[in-house]
Design a protein around this motif. Structure first.
Motif, PDB file in Angstrom:
ATOM      1  N   LEU A   1       0.834  -1.206   0.000  1.00  0.00           N
ATOM      2  CA  LEU A   1       0.000   0.000   0.000  1.00  0.00           C
ATOM      3  C   LEU A   1       0.873   1.262   0.000  1.00  0.00           C
ATOM      4  O   LEU A   1       0.640   2.183  -0.792  1.00  0.00           O
ATOM      5  N   LEU A   2       1.861   1.295   0.863  1.00  0.00           N
ATOM      6  CA  LEU A   2       2.750   2.461   0.930  1.00  0.00           C
ATOM      7  C   LEU A   2       3.511   2.646  -0.377  1.00  0.00           C
ATOM      8  O   LEU A   2       3.655   3.773  -0.867  1.00  0.00           O
TER       9      LEU A   2
ATOM     10  N   GLY B   1       0.924   3.615  -3.185  1.00  0.00           N
ATOM     11  CA  GLY B   1       0.342   4.913  -2.886  1.00  0.00           C
ATOM     12  C   GLY B   1       1.248   6.079  -3.242  1.00  0.00           C
ATOM     13  O   GLY B   1       0.778   7.190  -3.464  1.00  0.00           O
ATOM     14  N   GLN B   2       2.545   5.822  -3.320  1.00  0.00           N
ATOM     15  CA  GLN B   2       3.509   6.858  -3.699  1.00  0.00           C
ATOM     16  C   GLN B   2       3.648   6.992  -5.210  1.00  0.00           C
ATOM     17  O   GLN B   2       4.213   7.967  -5.693  1.00  0.00           O
TER      18      GLN B   2
ATOM     19  N   CYS C   1      -6.420  -2.381  -2.197  1.00  0.00           N
ATOM     20  CA  CYS C   1      -7.256  -1.697  -1.208  1.00  0.00           C
ATOM     21  C   CYS C   1      -8.576  -2.420  -0.988  1.00  0.00           C
ATOM     22  O   CYS C   1      -9.045  -2.536   0.150  1.00  0.00           O
TER      23      CYS C   1
ATOM     24  N   TYR D   1      -8.783  -1.177   2.635  1.00  0.00           N
ATOM     25  CA  TYR D   1      -8.191   0.165   2.711  1.00  0.00           C
ATOM     26  C   TYR D   1      -9.015   1.150   1.877  1.00  0.00           C
ATOM     27  O   TYR D   1      -8.515   1.774   0.944  1.00  0.00           O
TER      28      TYR D   1
ATOM     29  N   ASP E   1     -10.527   4.103   2.679  1.00  0.00           N
ATOM     30  CA  ASP E   1     -10.140   5.520   2.791  1.00  0.00           C
ATOM     31  C   ASP E   1      -8.908   5.822   1.950  1.00  0.00           C
ATOM     32  O   ASP E   1      -8.858   6.847   1.261  1.00  0.00           O
ATOM     33  N   GLU E   2      -7.911   4.944   2.004  1.00  0.00           N
ATOM     34  CA  GLU E   2      -6.685   5.138   1.232  1.00  0.00           C
ATOM     35  C   GLU E   2      -6.967   5.089  -0.265  1.00  0.00           C
ATOM     36  O   GLU E   2      -6.425   5.876  -1.036  1.00  0.00           O
TER      37      GLU E   2
ATOM     38  N   SER F   1      -8.873   8.290  -1.274  1.00  0.00           N
ATOM     39  CA  SER F   1      -7.950   9.425  -1.202  1.00  0.00           C
ATOM     40  C   SER F   1      -7.004   9.440  -2.401  1.00  0.00           C
ATOM     41  O   SER F   1      -6.743  10.484  -2.991  1.00  0.00           O
ATOM     42  N   TYR F   2      -6.494   8.267  -2.769  1.00  0.00           N
ATOM     43  CA  TYR F   2      -5.594   8.156  -3.924  1.00  0.00           C
ATOM     44  C   TYR F   2      -6.323   8.556  -5.207  1.00  0.00           C
ATOM     45  O   TYR F   2      -5.820   9.355  -5.999  1.00  0.00           O
TER      46      TYR F   2
ATOM     47  N   ARG G   1      -7.034  12.295  -5.137  1.00  0.00           N
ATOM     48  CA  ARG G   1      -5.801  13.075  -5.341  1.00  0.00           C
ATOM     49  C   ARG G   1      -5.387  13.101  -6.818  1.00  0.00           C
ATOM     50  O   ARG G   1      -4.909  14.105  -7.321  1.00  0.00           O
TER      51      ARG G   1
ATOM     52  N   THR H   1     -15.604   9.420   2.748  1.00  0.00           N
ATOM     53  CA  THR H   1     -14.224   9.865   2.497  1.00  0.00           C
ATOM     54  C   THR H   1     -14.205  11.033   1.522  1.00  0.00           C
ATOM     55  O   THR H   1     -13.458  11.998   1.723  1.00  0.00           O
TER      56      THR H   1
END
Length: 158
Positions: A73-74, A77-78, A91, A96, A98-99, A102-103, A106, A131
């Motif tokens: 995920l980290l 996500g980058q 996710c 996941y 929310d993540e 958000s991705y 964004r 979210t």
């Protein structure tokens, strides 16, 4: 497996996934068949993303649970990857939400938000909306997402 060995795995995976490789990659994924080390799976997913083989990254995410989902995920996500489906699959599989939202928010991947909330996981629509509201999404998009005819409404507000 030590860091040096994982780096060797990453190099080997990059070589296997380079454009022009003629064999079926799933036949060459022997590296995963012989390992139960989460770091090896992470390196394999990283290699797939680095060379643009996002289908392979998604396949490994969906079919294997040896990797550490937080580390993947980290990493994902980058990244700003051309196809967010590996991230969406990760996710969704591991909750996941929310993540994920958000991705997608964004990176302004509105169609992916809509497809996820209406077709892939409609049971997650309340979490997606929550979210989006928290992120300050346009109310028109949220209203369209909640509406019954999402596709036509989303196209008109984009």
């Amino acid at each position: 497996m030590g860091e040096r060995n994982c780096d060797d795995v990453l190099d080997a995976c990059r070589d296997l996934m380079r454009p022009g490789w003629t064999q079926d990659l799933t036949d060459e994924a022997f590296i995963l068949d012989t390992s139960s080390d989460p770091d090896v799976y992470l390196k394999y997913i990283q290699a797939a993303v680095e060379v643009g083989n996002l289908q392979e990254a998604q396949r490994v995410i969906e079919l294997n649970y040896v990797y550490n989902p937080v580390e993947v995920l980290l990493y994902l996500g980058q990244k700003e990857i051309a196809d967010p489906n590996p991230f969406i699959a990760l996710c969704d599989l591991h909750g996941y939400i929310d993540e994920l939202v958000s991705y997608l928010f964004r990176h302004q991947l509105w169609r992916h938000v809509t497809v996820y909330a209406t077709q892939v996981a409609p049971e997650q629509r309340p979490a997606v909306v929550s979210t989006l509201e928290h992120l300050g999404c346009q109310p028109d998009f949220i209203t369209a997402l909640l509406g019954s005819d999402c596709w036509s409404q989303v196209g008109s507000i984009m």
